[in-house]
Design a protein around this motif. Structure first.
Motif: not given
Length: 397
Positions: A125-141
């Motif tokens: 019913d539920v999926l949780t997670g405390g993932f490390p915060c990493q930057a993304f590469s934004f190709a567009g908006k």
């Protein structure tokens, strides 16, 4: 507690809106009953928690957790009534902690990228997670699911895609809100939207308002499966604030004093410095020559640096615990004794139960506890999740 900045308070002081006096020991501003009434009037102080519907589960609700650590979030969700059917964690000591305390939990040790979640489709019913915060590469908006590949958030999103839970919950540090000027969290919301989830506006929850004796903050992101008619309401804030005394002594939070346990010690030089700090004080309570010697180049830098050479007082919540209790900038000295908090004291400040044991070296145990979501905060969020699922299943029975 007030949810405002020190700059705002100082501006109100100068304008005469507030009339604080100075504390005789640590020179902190002390606000009067009149000032507190004003805070309440402008909405800074929490109101009494409104009545919320019973959160006893109507049926068994299953949860999967990624990046489970030592189990703070999982234990809190369990206390709220959720059943943990799978936990993923890469740290061997944290996995040992989970297995030692909950032998019936299915713990997968290793890299999350190697886990196939498709066998669990429709089973959680539920999926949780405390993932490390990493930057993304934004190709567009707009950031898409594939664009997040290579980050641990992608693995969280992949698990959501493969299991299709009714609700997904991500948690992270406060800095996620400002990471890459807000683009990172916007990207995460975009990915979850693409996967078929309406995202509730992210919320910064302050642990002190959820029966936690610690000034810890966590960002929570909740996604609701589109078309399911799910409604989520954040847990109400508790007006009662708990302190270090509540954490370590018999009373409102625990039925007994904190059990004795191992703990780190300060080296001789730091101990001599910390002996001079009063409860509630920090490096500015040292003589000027010792301030300069202890702080080195930081003495002239901006910012209060109130966590350095800090001794916590009995009548205040603890500053946010870190993974290393004795390093510079992370001192959290015991109110009476000149030492860091012990492992069991650390655990209580994070509202773990006394029977929750931690595996590994002393250093590893501190790190596991310092990285955890406070159990009582997790329980409050879990209660909100249970209420959401109860409302859903009451309509679909």
């Amino acid at each position: 507690m007030l949810g405002t900045t020190t700059e705002t308070l100082r501006r109100w002081d100068k304008s005469g809106k507030l009339t604080p006096v100075r504390h005789p020991i640590n020179n902190y501003r002390v606000y009067t009953a009149r000032d507190l009434a004003q805070f309440e009037k402008i909405g800074c102080l929490p109101k009494p928690a409104p009545e919320q519907a019973s959160c006893a589960p109507l049926r068994q609700y299953n949860a999967i957790e990624l990046f489970a650590g030592a189990g703070g979030l999982a234990l809190g969700l369990e206390k709220a009534g959720l059943s943990n059917i799978l936990l993923s964690e890469i740290n061997k000591n944290a996995c040992a902690t989970l297995r030692q305390n909950r032998p019936h939990w299915h713990v997968i040790e290793g890299d999350v990228t190697a886990i196939d979640f498709t066998p669990y489709q429709g089973k959680a019913d539920v999926l949780t997670g405390g993932f490390p915060c990493q930057a993304f590469s934004f190709a567009g908006k707009r950031l898409g699911f594939e664009d997040a590949r290579g980050t641990l958030f992608f693995e969280f999103a992949r698990a959501v895609k493969e299991t299709q839970p009714l609700l997904c919950l991500a948690e992270n540090v406060r800095g996620l809100l400002e990471h890459q000027s807000g683009e990172t969290i916007a990207g995460m919301i975009s990915v979850l939207d693409e996967l078929g989830y309406d995202v509730v506006p992210p919320r910064l929850l302050k642990a002190i308002f959820y029966r936690v004796p610690q000034k810890r903050e966590r960002v929570f992101i909740v996604g609701l499966k589109k078309g399911a008619g799910l409604k989520f309401t954040w847990p109400a804030e508790n007006q009662e604030i708990f302190t270090i005394k509540d954490a370590l002594k018999k009373g409102r939070l625990y039925p007994n004093d904190v059990p004795a346990s191992a703990g780190q010690a300060y080296p001789k030089g730091k101990r001599e410095i910390m002996e001079l700090i009063p409860p509630g004080g920090y490096w500015r309570d040292l003589p000027l020559d010792l301030q300069k010697d202890y702080m080195k180049g930081s003495f002239h830098s901006s910012g209060g640096k109130t966590g350095m050479a800090r001794r916590i007082s009995w009548d205040e919540p603890c500053l946010t615990l870190t993974c290393a209790p004795a390093q510079k900038q992370t001192e959290r000295c015991h109110p009476d004794e000149t030492r860091p908090f012990t492992v069991r004291e650390y655990a209580r400040i994070q509202t773990f139960t006394d029977d929750w044991e931690f595996a590994g070296s002393l250093t590893s145990q501190y790190a596991q506890i310092g990285n955890a979501v406070p159990v009582n905060l997790a329980e409050a969020v879990g209660g909100a999740i249970v209420r959401t699922l109860n409302e859903f299943y009451s309509r679909h029975n």
